[in-house]
Write an enzyme that holds these catalytic residues in place. Structure first.
Site, PDB file in Angstrom:
ATOM      1  CD  GLU A   1       9.431  -0.045   6.313  1.00  0.00           C
ATOM      2  OE1 GLU A   1       8.358   0.047   5.697  1.00  0.00           O
ATOM      3  OE2 GLU A   1       9.592  -0.824   7.308  1.00  0.00           O
TER       4      GLU A   1
ATOM      5  N   GLY B   1       6.485  -6.113   3.038  1.00  0.00           N
ATOM      6  CA  GLY B   1       6.423  -7.571   2.930  1.00  0.00           C
ATOM      7  C   GLY B   1       6.985  -8.093   1.615  1.00  0.00           C
TER       8      GLY B   1
ATOM      9  CB  ALA C   1       5.954 -16.737  -1.567  1.00  0.00           C
TER      10      ALA C   1
ATOM     11  N   GLY D   1      -3.253  -3.609   4.008  1.00  0.00           N
ATOM     12  CA  GLY D   1      -4.109  -4.778   4.179  1.00  0.00           C
ATOM     13  C   GLY D   1      -5.189  -4.598   5.236  1.00  0.00           C
TER      14      GLY D   1
ATOM     15  CB  VAL E   1      -0.083  10.722  13.448  1.00  0.00           C
ATOM     16  CG1 VAL E   1      -0.665  11.601  12.347  1.00  0.00           C
ATOM     17  CG2 VAL E   1       0.894   9.706  12.862  1.00  0.00           C
TER      18      VAL E   1
ATOM     19  N   GLY F   1       0.825  -1.204   0.000  1.00  0.00           N
ATOM     20  CA  GLY F   1       0.000   0.000   0.000  1.00  0.00           C
ATOM     21  C   GLY F   1       0.862   1.257   0.000  1.00  0.00           C
TER      22      GLY F   1
ATOM     23  CG  HIS G   1      -1.800 -14.435   3.255  1.00  0.00           C
ATOM     24  ND1 HIS G   1      -2.046 -15.604   2.586  1.00  0.00           N
ATOM     25  CD2 HIS G   1      -0.618 -13.977   2.786  1.00  0.00           C
ATOM     26  CE1 HIS G   1      -1.060 -15.834   1.732  1.00  0.00           C
ATOM     27  NE2 HIS G   1      -0.185 -14.865   1.843  1.00  0.00           N
TER      28      HIS G   1
HETATM   29  C1  LIG Z   1       6.774 -15.348   4.338  1.00  0.00           C
HETATM   30  C2  LIG Z   1       5.666 -14.573   3.679  1.00  0.00           C
HETATM   31  C3  LIG Z   1       5.276 -14.908   2.386  1.00  0.00           C
HETATM   32  C4  LIG Z   1       4.245 -14.203   1.767  1.00  0.00           C
HETATM   33  N1  LIG Z   1       3.909 -14.517   0.480  1.00  0.00           N
HETATM   34  C5  LIG Z   1       2.941 -13.813  -0.154  1.00  0.00           C
HETATM   35  C6  LIG Z   1       2.638 -14.062  -1.515  1.00  0.00           C
HETATM   36  O1  LIG Z   1       3.229 -14.911  -2.160  1.00  0.00           O
HETATM   37  N2  LIG Z   1       1.659 -13.318  -2.092  1.00  0.00           N
HETATM   38  C7  LIG Z   1       0.974 -12.362  -1.406  1.00  0.00           C
HETATM   39  O2  LIG Z   1       0.078 -11.740  -1.977  1.00  0.00           O
HETATM   40  N3  LIG Z   1       1.259 -12.095  -0.123  1.00  0.00           N
HETATM   41  C8  LIG Z   1       2.230 -12.783   0.515  1.00  0.00           C
HETATM   42  N4  LIG Z   1       2.544 -12.501   1.817  1.00  0.00           N
HETATM   43  C9  LIG Z   1       1.766 -11.472   2.512  1.00  0.00           C
HETATM   44  C10 LIG Z   1       2.217 -10.071   2.114  1.00  0.00           C
HETATM   45  O3  LIG Z   1       3.575  -9.905   2.428  1.00  0.00           O
HETATM   46  C11 LIG Z   1       1.362  -9.049   2.843  1.00  0.00           C
HETATM   47  O4  LIG Z   1       0.002  -9.327   2.644  1.00  0.00           O
HETATM   48  C12 LIG Z   1       1.650  -7.649   2.337  1.00  0.00           C
HETATM   49  O5  LIG Z   1       3.021  -7.350   2.470  1.00  0.00           O
HETATM   50  C13 LIG Z   1       0.825  -6.629   3.096  1.00  0.00           C
HETATM   51  O6  LIG Z   1       1.009  -5.382   2.480  1.00  0.00           O
HETATM   52  P1  LIG Z   1       0.760  -4.033   3.286  1.00  0.00           P
HETATM   53  O7  LIG Z   1       0.876  -2.922   2.332  1.00  0.00           O
HETATM   54  O8  LIG Z   1      -0.490  -4.181   4.065  1.00  0.00           O
HETATM   55  O9  LIG Z   1       1.946  -3.951   4.373  1.00  0.00           O
HETATM   56  P2  LIG Z   1       3.436  -4.458   4.379  1.00  0.00           P
HETATM   57  O10 LIG Z   1       3.882  -4.888   3.039  1.00  0.00           O
HETATM   58  O11 LIG Z   1       3.560  -5.424   5.497  1.00  0.00           O
HETATM   59  O12 LIG Z   1       4.235  -3.134   4.736  1.00  0.00           O
HETATM   60  C14 LIG Z   1       4.044  -2.417   5.919  1.00  0.00           C
HETATM   61  C15 LIG Z   1       5.355  -1.770   6.305  1.00  0.00           C
HETATM   62  O13 LIG Z   1       5.097  -0.833   7.337  1.00  0.00           O
HETATM   63  C16 LIG Z   1       6.174  -0.812   8.238  1.00  0.00           C
HETATM   64  N5  LIG Z   1       5.711  -0.284   9.520  1.00  0.00           N
HETATM   65  C17 LIG Z   1       4.870  -0.873  10.418  1.00  0.00           C
HETATM   66  N6  LIG Z   1       4.655  -0.054  11.469  1.00  0.00           N
HETATM   67  C18 LIG Z   1       5.383   1.070  11.229  1.00  0.00           C
HETATM   68  C19 LIG Z   1       5.579   2.285  11.961  1.00  0.00           C
HETATM   69  N7  LIG Z   1       4.956   2.534  13.131  1.00  0.00           N
HETATM   70  N8  LIG Z   1       6.428   3.215  11.445  1.00  0.00           N
HETATM   71  C20 LIG Z   1       7.059   3.005  10.250  1.00  0.00           C
HETATM   72  N9  LIG Z   1       6.902   1.871   9.528  1.00  0.00           N
HETATM   73  C21 LIG Z   1       6.056   0.926  10.003  1.00  0.00           C
HETATM   74  C22 LIG Z   1       6.597  -2.264   8.304  1.00  0.00           C
HETATM   75  O14 LIG Z   1       7.952  -2.346   8.702  1.00  0.00           O
HETATM   76  C23 LIG Z   1       6.373  -2.740   6.867  1.00  0.00           C
HETATM   77  O15 LIG Z   1       7.561  -2.673   6.110  1.00  0.00           O
HETATM   78  C24 LIG Z   1       3.574 -13.176   2.460  1.00  0.00           C
HETATM   79  C25 LIG Z   1       3.973 -12.837   3.755  1.00  0.00           C
HETATM   80  C26 LIG Z   1       5.014 -13.517   4.365  1.00  0.00           C
HETATM   81  C27 LIG Z   1       5.424 -13.126   5.752  1.00  0.00           C
END
Ligand SMILES: Cc1cc2nc3c(=O)[nH]c(=O)nc-3n(C[C@H](O)[C@H](O)[C@H](O)COP(=O)(O)OP(=O)(O)OC[C@H]3O[C@@H](n4cnc5c(N)ncnc54)[C@H](O)[C@@H]3O)c2cc1C
Ligand code: SF4
Length: 558
Positions: free
Chosen positions: A43, A94, A99, A519, A241, A24, A486
């Site tokens: 980050e 993530g 994967a 998410g 914030v 996101g 997930h």
């Molecule tokens: C081992 C593994 C395999 C996966 N494989 C798949 C796959 O094959 N396909 C798939 O669709 N999904 C997969 N996923 C799930 C996927 O990684 C997540 O659904 C996705 O990354 C979520 O996206 P997001 O934008 O919600 O947040 P994220 O990608 O998790 O990013 C959020 C970021 O915010 C940062 N953050 C959190 N709190 C703070 C704060 N207070 N200040 C600053 N930064 C902060 C975190 O460090 C993180 O980097 C997998 C997950 C794992 C763990």
């Protein structure tokens, strides 16, 4: 194109601060810079390159994220009463550990949950999925390994062979039959992106691709955002914030004059280097868990008191179970291929993917144990002990070899099982009885089923077919909790503050120019891996954002 003569207001450090650089956050940063905004991305995790990624997950200080214990990796495991959550933490969120699997869910997900009826999703979303797929370089996997062939044969054996499919993945692969490891100039963005190297099928995607083949966000969305001026602050955790238009009586404002964002250094032990930045708009993109945690704390301390009371409700685990089959002494190297190479449906609701770690990266083997049936609940430990004893008596060498971690990745077909059935828990901030000194996120609600009986049956069938031992995660049995990578929801989209946290355009109820793009806004179990949907929903949210010069900075949910 933004107006080149437009001058941003220097009263604020940035136009937008994006909290988190995952799916996101990176989409947001790219689309906002494209529209002419000055963007900062905070980050918490580190920046990773092929040079500092670990070669194996035994190097746990470069794999696991627990900075207080000097573990500064990119993969986090957080246990809760109802579920163990696996998630990423890095520049690129993530995507560094994920994967690569990027699937479009079935259309029926838009009819379920609190987002149903908020928009004409089935008409709107295909265009946003298409944009996200193009940006992430999604293509059908053509690097099939032995584990994928086993999955195909096993599906055929239960009469579901026609459901076998090659996953759609964000990996730069050579044409089928051609060798990988060849470097090409930017293949995706007409020369604007970085040069890339084709995948060698080493299975290492989940411990970070050291071969420049995985389409992580720092090679597409975030790369382009930085190229167009976004500033990324790694190892920077947002802790507060505060709306800048707080009232003289001390009550908090609604953000119409912008926000102050306070940060600390996430990897520091002693000096946390507190900093303050101002911005006109803020985007929470810290993942379902990260955004819930932050918003709960901000609501609790009075910084953002108007956040909806629905925060933390309807958290979805994607009804998931991680099981597998280990073949001690396997002649085939089951770690070959990409992390998730293929999938099948064993019935209308149950989806199974073939997963792997690279040879030698056996640390997950410490959590593996022989699979157990029975019912969810504490009594399952007895079934487990019985299954263990039976295994040791019948096949003593095979069972003992299946339980030690070394060789786990080479010898295991890991099965990721997901169901598109509804079910949820909730999260609240509370003080755990064993550590009442600090408030922390805690899960509540009905227990989540620990295992999927149909999937367990399938693992037994595969084990019989290939002469292996069916396996599951020890946490499922000892603590009676399932694991999920997930986690979704907690700030669900909804028609009003009484039933959700953001509106159908990701705007935070109760505030102006504040958005949630990760998410946490997903309002239904998707039944497939969620990252593509998170990107597509964010693309949609950003499509409503005006260009910088046209923004009146009074955006709020209707
Ligand atoms: C081992 C593994 C395999 C996966 N494989 C798949 C796959 O094959 N396909 C798939 O669709 N999904 C997969 N996923 C799930 C996927 O990684 C997540 O659904 C996705 O990354 C979520 O996206 P997001 O934008 O919600 O947040 P994220 O990608 O998790 O990013 C959020 C970021 O915010 C940062 N953050 C959190 N709190 C703070 C704060 N207070 N200040 C600053 N930064 C902060 C975190 O460090 C993180 O980097 C997998 C997950 C794992 C763990
Ligand atoms: S299989 Fe290996 S080379 Fe291919 S994307 Fe995964 S880690 Fe990179």
């Amino acid at each position: 194109m933004p107006d080149p003569n437009f001058m941003p207001d220097p009263k604020w450090d940035f136009d937008f601060i994006v909290i988190g650089s995952g799916f996101g956050g990176s989409v947001t940063a790219h689309r906002l810079t494209e529209k002419g905004y000055r963007v900062a991305v905070m980050e918490m995790g580190r920046r990773w390159t092929p040079e500092n990624l670990p070669s194996t997950n035994w190097l746990i200080w470069r794999w696991i994220w627990r900075p207080k214990l000097a573990l500064r990796g990119f993969f986090n495991i957080e246990p809760f009463r109802h579920v163990v959550i696996l998630h990423g933490c890095a520049v690129g969120g993530g995507s560094i550990t994920y994967a690569n699997t990027l699937l479009v869910p079935k259309n029926l997900v838009w009819d379920n949950g609190s987002w149903a009826g908020l928009a004409n999703w089935k008409a709107d979303m295909p265009a946003h999925y298409e944009t996200a797929m193009r940006m992430l370089g999604v293509a059908e996997n053509c690097v099939l390994g032995p584990a994928d062939h086993i999955l195909k044969r096993a599906a055929e054996a239960i009469g579901q062979g026609e459901t076998f499919y090659r996953t759609k993945v964000g990996v730069f692969e050579a044409a089928e039959g051609e060798a990988g490891g060849v470097t090409h100039p930017d293949p995706y963005f007409g020369g604007e992106g970085p040069e890339r190297t084709t995948c060698i099928g080493c299975g290492g995607c989940m411990i970070g691709c050291r071969h420049n083949a995985k389409n992580t966000l720092d090679k597409n969305y975030l790369y382009l955002a930085e190229k167009h001026g976004a500033r990324v602050f790694p190892e920077t955790r947002v802790v507060d914030v505060v709306p800048l238009n707080g009232k003289p009586d001390g009550s908090a404002g609604d953000g119409s004059n912008g926000y102050e964002v306070r940060t600390v250094k996430s990897t520091a032990w002693i000096s946390t280097e507190p900093r303050r930045f101002t911005c006109r708009g803020v985007v929470f993109a810290a993942s379902a868990l990260g955004t819930m945690d932050l918003l709960f704390r901000l609501k609790d301390r009075g910084s953002l008191p108007a956040v909806s009371e629905c925060l933390g409700s309807r958290v979805r685990t994607n009804a998931e179970s991680l099981i597998g089959v280990r073949v001690p002494g396997s002649r085939e190297d089951l770690s070959q291929g990409i992390a998730i190479g293929s999938g099948i449906y064993i019935d209308d609701h149950t989806h199974i993917e073939a997963v792997r770690y690279p040879a030698g990266a056996d640390a997950m083997g410490l959590l593996a144990t022989p699979l157990t049936g029975g019912r969810s609940g504490k009594g399952r430990i007895l079934f487990w002990l019985k299954a263990l004893a039976a295994g040791l008596l019948r096949h003593p060498i095979r069972t003992a070899r299946a339980m030690h971690p070394f060789g786990f990745a080479r010898e295991s077909l890991i099965l990721l099982c997901m169901q598109a059935l509804d079910g949820h828990i909730s999260m609240r901030l509370g003080r755990p009885w064993f550590w009442p000194f600090r408030k922390t996120l805690m899960s509540h609600g009905h227990p989540v089923p620990t295992f999927i009986p149909q999937a367990n049956e399938f693992a037994h069938a595969v084990a019989r077919q290939i002469g292996g031992t069916p396996m599951s995660m020890v946490t499922e049995i000892l603590f009676n909790v399932p694991s999920t990578a997930h986690i979704l929801g907690g700030c669900a989209m909804s028609g009003g503050r009484a039933s959700g946290v953001v509106d159908g355009r990701n705007r935070l109820f109760g505030y102006r120019n504040a958005y949630v793009c990760d998410g946490s806004v997903v309002a239904a179990n998707l039944g497939v891996n969620p990252s593509l949907t998170i990107c597509a929903l964010t693309e949609r949210a950003m499509s409503f954002m005006p260009k910088a010069e046209d923004n009146h900075w009074d955006d709020a949910p209707v």
